[in-house]
Motif scaffolding. Structure first.
Motif, PDB file in Angstrom:
ATOM      1  N   ASP A   1       0.861  -1.179  -0.171  1.00 19.89           N
ATOM      2  CA  ASP A   1       0.111   0.063  -0.002  1.00 19.89           C
ATOM      3  C   ASP A   1       0.794   1.305  -0.139  1.00 19.89           C
ATOM      4  O   ASP A   1       0.567   2.197  -0.913  1.00 19.89           O
ATOM      5  CB  ASP A   1      -0.807  -0.005   1.196  1.00 19.89           C
ATOM      6  CG  ASP A   1      -1.982  -1.107   1.113  1.00 19.89           C
ATOM      7  OD1 ASP A   1      -2.561  -1.500   0.294  1.00 19.89           O
ATOM      8  OD2 ASP A   1      -1.945  -1.819   2.208  1.00 19.89           O
TER       9      ASP A   1
ATOM     10  N   ALA B   1       0.756   3.677  -3.092  1.00 18.22           N
ATOM     11  CA  ALA B   1       0.303   5.080  -2.788  1.00 18.22           C
ATOM     12  C   ALA B   1       1.607   6.028  -3.243  1.00 18.22           C
ATOM     13  O   ALA B   1       1.308   7.194  -4.092  1.00 18.22           O
ATOM     14  CB  ALA B   1       0.296   5.469  -1.296  1.00 18.22           C
TER      15      ALA B   1
ATOM     16  N   LEU C   1      -4.094   8.525   2.720  1.00 11.75           N
ATOM     17  CA  LEU C   1      -3.076   8.833   1.789  1.00 11.75           C
ATOM     18  C   LEU C   1      -2.795  10.316   1.648  1.00 11.75           C
ATOM     19  O   LEU C   1      -4.021  11.203   1.366  1.00 11.75           O
ATOM     20  CB  LEU C   1      -3.606   8.271   0.512  1.00 11.75           C
ATOM     21  CG  LEU C   1      -3.112   6.857   0.062  1.00 11.75           C
ATOM     22  CD1 LEU C   1      -3.991   5.627   0.848  1.00 11.75           C
ATOM     23  CD2 LEU C   1      -3.227   6.670  -1.155  1.00 11.75           C
TER      24      LEU C   1
ATOM     25  N   TYR D   1      -8.988   5.146  -0.848  1.00 15.91           N
ATOM     26  CA  TYR D   1      -8.298   4.231  -1.638  1.00 15.91           C
ATOM     27  C   TYR D   1      -8.763   2.702  -1.255  1.00 15.91           C
ATOM     28  O   TYR D   1      -8.926   2.538  -0.134  1.00 15.91           O
ATOM     29  CB  TYR D   1      -6.730   4.457  -0.942  1.00 15.91           C
ATOM     30  CG  TYR D   1      -5.530   3.110  -1.192  1.00 15.91           C
ATOM     31  CD1 TYR D   1      -4.843   3.189  -2.213  1.00 15.91           C
ATOM     32  CD2 TYR D   1      -5.733   2.091  -0.527  1.00 15.91           C
ATOM     33  CE1 TYR D   1      -3.680   2.328  -2.360  1.00 15.91           C
ATOM     34  CE2 TYR D   1      -4.731   1.185  -0.484  1.00 15.91           C
ATOM     35  CZ  TYR D   1      -3.865   1.153  -1.701  1.00 15.91           C
ATOM     36  OH  TYR D   1      -2.825   0.451  -1.711  1.00 15.91           O
TER      37      TYR D   1
ATOM     38  N   ARG E   1      -7.914  -1.386  -2.201  1.00 15.64           N
ATOM     39  CA  ARG E   1      -6.918  -2.368  -2.727  1.00 15.64           C
ATOM     40  C   ARG E   1      -7.733  -3.506  -2.557  1.00 15.64           C
ATOM     41  O   ARG E   1      -8.134  -3.952  -1.567  1.00 15.64           O
ATOM     42  CB  ARG E   1      -5.583  -2.554  -2.243  1.00 15.64           C
ATOM     43  CG  ARG E   1      -4.802  -3.570  -2.622  1.00 15.64           C
ATOM     44  CD  ARG E   1      -3.575  -3.650  -2.048  1.00 15.64           C
ATOM     45  NE  ARG E   1      -3.195  -3.558  -0.606  1.00 15.64           N
ATOM     46  CZ  ARG E   1      -3.204  -4.614   0.259  1.00 15.64           C
ATOM     47  NH1 ARG E   1      -3.714  -5.880  -0.294  1.00 15.64           N
ATOM     48  NH2 ARG E   1      -3.296  -4.455   1.681  1.00 15.64           N
TER      49      ARG E   1
ATOM     50  N   VAL F   1      -6.246  -1.488  -7.719  1.00 16.57           N
ATOM     51  CA  VAL F   1      -5.968  -0.398  -6.787  1.00 16.57           C
ATOM     52  C   VAL F   1      -7.367   0.804  -7.347  1.00 16.57           C
ATOM     53  O   VAL F   1      -7.149   0.879  -8.659  1.00 16.57           O
ATOM     54  CB  VAL F   1      -4.726   0.287  -6.692  1.00 16.57           C
ATOM     55  CG1 VAL F   1      -4.687   1.738  -5.667  1.00 16.57           C
ATOM     56  CG2 VAL F   1      -3.919  -0.615  -5.788  1.00 16.57           C
TER      57      VAL F   1
ATOM     58  N   LEU G   1      -9.287   4.446  -6.568  1.00 15.62           N
ATOM     59  CA  LEU G   1      -9.473   5.871  -5.793  1.00 15.62           C
ATOM     60  C   LEU G   1     -10.892   6.052  -6.065  1.00 15.62           C
ATOM     61  O   LEU G   1     -11.400   6.138  -7.316  1.00 15.62           O
ATOM     62  CB  LEU G   1      -8.331   6.878  -6.167  1.00 15.62           C
ATOM     63  CG  LEU G   1      -7.122   6.530  -5.872  1.00 15.62           C
ATOM     64  CD1 LEU G   1      -6.183   7.465  -6.183  1.00 15.62           C
ATOM     65  CD2 LEU G   1      -6.578   5.990  -4.638  1.00 15.62           C
TER      66      LEU G   1
ATOM     67  N   LEU H   1      -8.510   8.663   1.909  1.00 18.61           N
ATOM     68  CA  LEU H   1      -7.697   9.471   1.032  1.00 18.61           C
ATOM     69  C   LEU H   1      -8.049  11.084   1.381  1.00 18.61           C
ATOM     70  O   LEU H   1      -9.232  11.587   1.626  1.00 18.61           O
ATOM     71  CB  LEU H   1      -8.322   9.280  -0.491  1.00 18.61           C
ATOM     72  CG  LEU H   1      -7.803   9.899  -1.669  1.00 18.61           C
ATOM     73  CD1 LEU H   1      -6.486   9.402  -1.879  1.00 18.61           C
ATOM     74  CD2 LEU H   1      -8.498   9.347  -2.908  1.00 18.61           C
TER      75      LEU H   1
END
Ligand code: HSE
Length: 419
Positions: free
Chosen positions: A233, A237, A265, A343, A345, A385, A387, A417
């Motif tokens: 991660d 990122a 993030l 975010y 994953r 991933v 966003l 985020l």
């Protein structure tokens, strides 16, 4: 020169730091303040009572210090929320000045402590409880006192920040880096306070109370730690121009305060992006002042001692700035209504149809991802991933549940985020 006698509760890292700091800076402090400070005695654990080399007596009974009428000010530097609370309450009831670095105690017992402070018109100082040497409490109290602070973002735990920084830089796993952090002496006695976000939440609660003039309950602050953050991660990122930081957040939204502690993030353009290692930082935003970043050493013996001694000097110079204090309850936004971008994953099979399926699952929820990327793993698996745009927590939880329910998906990791 006027002599001030100090009763010291606790002679651990911070207690010894204060002894050493006062001795190192004695000539300077005497010259600039006109006061000389003397430790009257220190409370230690029975196992520590045989230590030598101090210019003051060591005691194992708190009453020996509490009953000593020659003492002008007490410092509570032992931590914990039992004996520490008892000695602070008794000292305040005796109208003695108290200085503490005990964030857990203040965060948990603010109403009771401040009621006692107010009722006894006692002096109570706690600069060292939030951000070590960084004057966060003083800034809120005396510099931003005319400015409504609409946002506070803080990196308030050196151990967690060190772990996140070192994992990425040294490509090491969480456990190895945590062990090293403990050896450096920054970690709490129970390091889960650092890595699970409680220590950050204690500091955030103290800051929120001061910023929004009331008291907040720790139970109202959603707390997530950094155990869920993997090296991948941090790398993903970084590829996207973000650093992952354990952020304490408080935002004023209408008449409520949105508060949380989460691994988040942080984009390169944020002032918080470059806060590395054990450094702490607090980023304040007010409409008239814009962004103000305070950063520096948030832990460690001498940096924390500098804040304790600053409180001592402020006290003797009659700057009892920590009153009055409102005991109204601060209205924290319920978690489900909190809005943020995420975010996500996803770990799944390496298969084009899986990718399509993930996109469909997300888009079916009316969410157009802002960013999608795939990373191959060695064993025929992939990381996808995503966003997301800004959504409510309720919506994000729904999406996470849908992804978790898919048979092809083996893991879902969601982080906040920054926005
Ligand atoms: N364990 C804390 C930290 C110490 O790592 O920041 C300072 O509160």
């Amino acid at each position: 020169m006027k002599k001030i006698r100090i009763g010291l509760f606790g002679l651990g890292t911070v207690g010894k730091g204060v002894v050493s700091y006062l001795s190192q800076h004695q000539a300077y402090i005497e010259k600039t303040t006109g006061f000389t400070f003397e430790i009257a005695g220190a409370l230690v654990l029975p196992a520590e009572a045989k230590q030598t080399g101090f210019s003051f007596p060591l005691h194992t009974d708190a009453q020996t210090l509490l009953q000593d009428s020659s003492i002008d000010v007490f410092m509570e530097l032992m931590g914990g929320t039992t004996l520490a609370k008892d000695v602070i309450m008794e000292a305040l009831q005796n109208k003695k000045a108290v200085i503490t670095a005990n964030k857990a105690l203040i965060a948990k017992h603010a109403p009771e402590i401040f009621q006692t402070v107010n009722a006894n018109q006692a002096a109570f100082f706690y600069e060292a409880s939030v951000g070590g040497a960084i004057p966060i409490i003083r800034a809120i109290h005396t510099s931003f006192n005319g400015e409504p602070i609409t946002k506070l973002y803080g990196i308030l735990n050196g151990t967690a920040n060190y772990i996140l920084t070192a994992m990425l830089e040294e490509k090491r796993d969480f456990d190895t880096v945590l062990q090293h952090a403990q050896e450096l002496g920054f970690a709490e006695a129970d390091p889960s306070f650092d890595v699970d976000g409680y220590d950050t939440a204690h500091k955030l609660a103290i800051a929120i109370d001061l910023l929004y003039k009331g008291v907040t309950s720790l139970d109202d602050i959603p707390i997530e730690g950094i155990r869920k953050v993997s090296l991948c991660d941090l790398e993903y990122a970084q590829n996207m121009g973000y650093a992952i930081r354990l952020l304490a957040k408080a935002r004023q939204v209408g008449d409520k305060v949105e508060a949380s502690v989460q691994p988040t993030l942080v984009p390169k353009k944020s002032l918080l992006y470059s806060v590395q290692g054990v450094q702490n930082a607090a980023l304040f935003h007010g409409d008239s002042i814009g962004d103000i970043l305070l950063s520096g050493a948030g832990a460690g013996a001498l940096p924390t001692a500098s804040a304790v001694v600053a409180d001592l000097i402020n006290y003797v110079q009659n700057r009892n700035y920590l009153t009055p204090y409102s005991l109204d309850k601060i209205n924290i936004t319920p978690l489900q209504e909190r809005e943020q971008a995420a975010y996500i994953r996803v770990e799944a099979e390496d298969n084009a149809s899986v990718f399509e399926e993930i996109i469909q699952l997300v888009e079916k929820e009316g969410i157009i991802p802002k960013y999608i990327r795939q990373y191959s793993l060695p064993d025929q698996r992939m990381h996808y991933v995503i966003l997301t745009p800004v959504l409510t927590e309720r919506k994000l939880q729904e999406v996470e549940a849908i992804l978790n329910n898919s048979e092809k998906i083996t893991q879902v990791c969601r982080l906040a985020l920054f926005f």
